[in-house]
Design an enzyme around this catalytic site. Structure first.
Site, PDB file in Angstrom:
ATOM      1  CB  THR A 159      57.164  27.645  28.064  1.00 54.61           C
ATOM      2  OG1 THR A 159      56.304  28.453  27.252  1.00 54.61           O
ATOM      3  CG2 THR A 159      57.622  26.451  27.243  1.00 54.61           C
TER       4      THR A 159
ATOM      5  CE  LYS B 173      55.648  28.257  23.461  1.00 57.64           C
ATOM      6  NZ  LYS B 173      55.696  29.110  24.655  1.00 57.64           N
TER       7      LYS B 173
ATOM      8  CE  LYS C 221      61.566  27.627  29.522  1.00 57.77           C
ATOM      9  NZ  LYS C 221      60.447  28.368  30.167  1.00 57.77           N
TER      10      LYS C 221
END
Length: 302
Positions: free
Chosen positions: A112, A187, A255
């Site tokens: 990611t 995502k 994050k």
């Protein structure tokens, strides 16, 4: 750290490929395991060599000392590392995979990361005669263990068609959503949706507890109606119990939300709820919950 084995799974009949897998953390370790169990010849690389040795002991295959060595001769190189900087290092660094891959090979990134790094690596791969697909995943460690991840992809259709049947070894769905960067953007959409949902579930449970309700019973009832969600089914009961020592860590979610908020600023999109939930996760970190599951948002309200 010892890793549980990938769960048993029925694999589709796919011609065996020579593949490499870079990064054997809680996601990469079982993902690479499913590739080996599906019959592919797998060479692994991990920054901590002991983890690579553990993986080889469990699944066979081979390990390499550098990403470049792991990628040599591979048809497809998969990676699942920490962030943009880690990704640049394992691809473009002095011992990066791009230096070892033969023309025509494909690099698939399951990290990611930002949409910018996906576009950067796609351009770098194209210049070298390589294919590139950004392919972040959803489903967490259990999805990786069970070979049931959802994979969101960005890349050229002809390149995607080559990697999709192979990636199905660890997935229940592998879907192309557009050109390079589209997987990472999808995502981000996923994480925006989850952040607001978990906060709403935390507030609902905290409210019900204060009102004196049996919240497991309440969740059992409302989970059969319009409020039902995966988070309610899977995380609602453990939120009531105050158990958070599993799942997708708060540190990782922050994050991811940082990537989301950076991209939103570039796009000029307002995400007030997402920004607020990101601050709430900062409060959980301050409580020592950086490695707690994301459902630990409820701890702020108790």
């Amino acid at each position: 750290m010892s890793f549980p084995p990938a769960a048993a799974k029925t694999y589709d009949a796919t011609p065996a490929r020579r593949v490499a897998f870079l990064g054997l953390g809680v996601m990469g370790h079982p993902m690479a395991g499913h590739l080996a169990r599906a019959g592919h010849a797998v060479t692994v690389y991990n920054r901590t060599a002991a983890k690579a040795a553990e993986w080889v002991a469990a699944y066979g295959g081979a390990s390499a000392a550098t990403p470049r060595e792991a990628a040599a001769g591979a048809d497809i190189v998969f990676a699942c590392v920490g962030n943009d900087a880690d990704l640049r290092e394992v691809t473009l660094g002095a011992h990066g995979a791009f230096h070892g891959m033969a023309p025509g090979a494909v690099f698939v990134d399951h990290t990611t990361a930002s949409a910018d790094i996906a576009r950067e690596l796609d351009a770098a791969a194209t210049a070298r005669g390589l294919g590139f697909v950004d392919a972040p995943v959803s489903g967490g460690n259990l999805g990786a263990l069970n070979g049931a991840l959802t994979v969101m992809c960005g890349g050229a259709p002809e390149v995607f068609a080559r990697i999709q049947p192979v990636a199905m070894a660890f997935a229940k769905a592998v879907t192309l959503l557009g050109p390079a960067g589209s997987g990472q953007l999808a995502k981000m959409v996923n994480q925006i949706a989850i952040a607001g949902l978990v906060q709403g579930l935390a507030e609902a449970i905290a409210f019900g507890e204060k009102a004196g309700l049996d919240m497991k019973a309440v969740l059992g009832v409302i989970g059969k109606g319009a409020a039902q969600s995966w988070q309610m089914d899977q995380r609602g009961p453990t939120m009531v119990e105050g158990r958070f020592d599993f799942g997708f860590a708060v540190d990782w979610m922050r994050k991811d939300l940082g990537l989301v908020l950076d991209e939103a600023r570039r796009q000029g999109v307002r995400l007030p709820v997402t920004a607020l939930v990101d601050q709430f996760y900062g409060d959980v970190q301050a409580q020592g919950g950086g490695r707690w599951d994301t459902s630990s948002l409820i701890q702020r309200l108790r």
